[in-house]
Design an enzyme around this catalytic site. Structure first.
Site, mmCIF file in Angstrom:
data_model
loop_
_atom_site.group_PDB
_atom_site.id
_atom_site.type_symbol
_atom_site.label_atom_id
_atom_site.label_comp_id
_atom_site.label_asym_id
_atom_site.label_seq_id
_atom_site.Cartn_x
_atom_site.Cartn_y
_atom_site.Cartn_z
ATOM 1 N N ASP A 124 0.830 -1.195 0.000
ATOM 2 C CA ASP A 124 0.000 0.000 0.000
ATOM 3 C C ASP A 124 0.872 1.255 0.000
ATOM 4 O OD1 ASP A 124 -2.363 1.800 0.788
ATOM 5 O OD2 ASP A 124 -3.274 -0.179 0.934
ATOM 6 N N HIS A 160 -3.718 5.905 3.686
ATOM 7 C CA HIS A 160 -4.491 4.728 3.287
ATOM 8 C C HIS A 160 -3.908 3.446 3.860
ATOM 9 C CE1 HIS A 160 -6.017 1.567 0.504
ATOM 10 N NE2 HIS A 160 -7.124 2.301 0.544
ATOM 11 N N SER A 176 -11.377 -1.582 -0.108
ATOM 12 C CA SER A 176 -10.119 -1.612 0.650
ATOM 13 C C SER A 176 -10.393 -2.100 2.066
ATOM 14 C CB SER A 176 -9.506 -0.212 0.738
ATOM 15 O OG SER A 176 -8.912 0.179 -0.454
#
Length: 413
Positions: A68, A102, A260
């Site tokens: 990520d 994120h 996600s």
């Protein structure tokens, strides 16, 4: 503009639309609650019977790679939870640097301890291996970088590899990623990848979710229905809760949604099971997850919207269900548990088929409990997108417009 601007009480928009070769972030943020109120927002943990499962397994001994934007290991709930990792991005600054947030939020949903009012992960005993392959919307991952990230994860002890991002390139344009996926699976890793958040618009196949052997994860909502924005199709292997999920947004906590988040919940579920049964192979862990999933109540299995169903680790940990079966057969590739509906007076269609009548399309699960929800988002040939944030803002043009409700119902968990 960074990948994510998570939404708020009204499910803020941190939407990322892929337009040609460009990335457009459309969104606004607003705090949903103060940090100390996070636990009250994580309703899905109660629904999944997390407290009872933690008496059996917390994921100890299992490493989950988060491929990520990096992971900030200094936030309270992730202190002591994050391994060294590596930065494979174009402009490396370190795996523990996350300018976007994120990757940090995904890691917290998996293995956060809840310390100091932080996010409580579903598998707080697991360790996170951060593998950065994305910096921001201007420096996106390529086929070569993603492949290196997956190989690194497999070579550094990650039994579970979480990829909450994707590309909408055709598979032939991602040969190195496909090779890395095959390598990691053969080495014994389980790969969970988000399928995308544009189901009500483009609904393209994303990779690595669409590659053979990878578990593509979709998202369901609180009622147990496939969300209207979750991508569908053969790439959907399983679903998990992906709606109304609290995450960090600056100094506040916001409510988010996306595949996600659903992928993180699924990866954490695998970690809980694997920790309890460390002798099982990746195929065996996946098999029992598929066997014990809350199945779609109508239509084919796997369903285009719900795959083999919603993850329910409690069925394995608390009820002792699931037969691990053969160690060397991938149950996804073998299509284990695939069924066709019994013929009736008229031809049946998969649960949630948009062409079905509104009555069927709107049907809710009996009582889903966060254990069944779906999907995430992707990029193009050279554009990889971190997936998972809400799409709703007041007084702004929204890239991912609500078009229809996506149906598909789950059996009682």
């Amino acid at each position: 503009m960074p990948f994510q601007k998570y939404g708020a009480r009204r499910r803020s928009l941190s939407a990322l639309a892929i337009l040609g070769a460009g990335l457009m972030a459309v969104g606004g943020t607003a705090p949903a609650a103060a940090a100390q109120d996070v636990s009250s927002q994580q309703w899905y943990l109660k629904d999944m019977q997390a407290e009872s499962m933690w008496k059996v397994s917390k994921g100890k001994g299992v490493t989950v790679a988060v491929v990520d934007t990096g992971v900030n290991a200094s936030i309270s709930e992730l202190r002591g939870q994050v391994l060294e990792g590596a930065d494979m991005s174009h402009n490396p600054t370190g795996a523990h640097k996350d300018s976007d947030g994120h990757g940090t939020n995904i890691a917290a949903l998996i293995a956060g301890t809840g310390a100091s009012g932080g996010i409580q992960g579903l598998a707080p005993g697991a360790k996170i291996l951060p593998v950065k392959d994305v910096v921001d919307a201007r420096v996106d991952s390529s086929d070569g970088i993603v492949s290196k990230a997956i190989r690194y994860a497999a070579d550094h002890g990650a039994r579970v590899i979480n990829v909450s991002q994707g590309s909408d390139a055709v598979s032939s344009q991602l040969p190195r990623t496909l090779s890395a996926v095959k390598y990691a699976i053969k080495k014994g890793s389980l790969i969970f990848a988000a399928v995308g958040n544009t189901g009500n618009k483009t609904n393209y196949v994303t990779y690595p979710a669409g590659f053979p052997g990878v578990v593509g994860v979709g998202a369901i909502n609180r009622e147990g229905k496939a969300t209207k924005w979750s991508n569908s199709g053969d790439q959907v292997g399983m679903v998990a809760i992906g709606d109304e999920i609290p995450i960090h947004c600056g100094s506040n906590v916001c409510t988010s949604y996306g595949t996600s988040q659903a992928t993180a919940i699924t990866s954490a579920s695998a970690a809980l099971i694997w920790s309890k049964h460390p002798e099982w192979t990746n195929n065996q862990v996946l098999r029992v997850m598929m066997q014990t999933a809350a199945k779609p109540t109508t239509g084919d299995i796997p369903s285009s919207y719900l795959g083999y169903g919603s993850v329910r680790p409690r069925k394995v940990l608390l009820d002792g269900e699931g037969d691990p079966g053969p160690a060397n057969t991938n149950p996804l590739l073998a299509r284990e548990g695939a069924t066709k509906p019994e013929p009736s007076g008229s031809a049946s269609k998969p649960a949630g088929d948009p062409s079905q009548s509104p009555a069927s399309d709107e049907q809710a699960a009996e009582k889903p409990a966060a254990e069944a929800k779906t999907s995430d988002d992707g990029g193009n040939t050279t554009l990889w997108v971190a997936l998972g944030a809400g799409v709703v803002v007041v007084g702004a043009a929204v890239a991912f417009t609500v078009v229809r409700r996506r149906g598909g119902t789950m059996a009682r968990p």
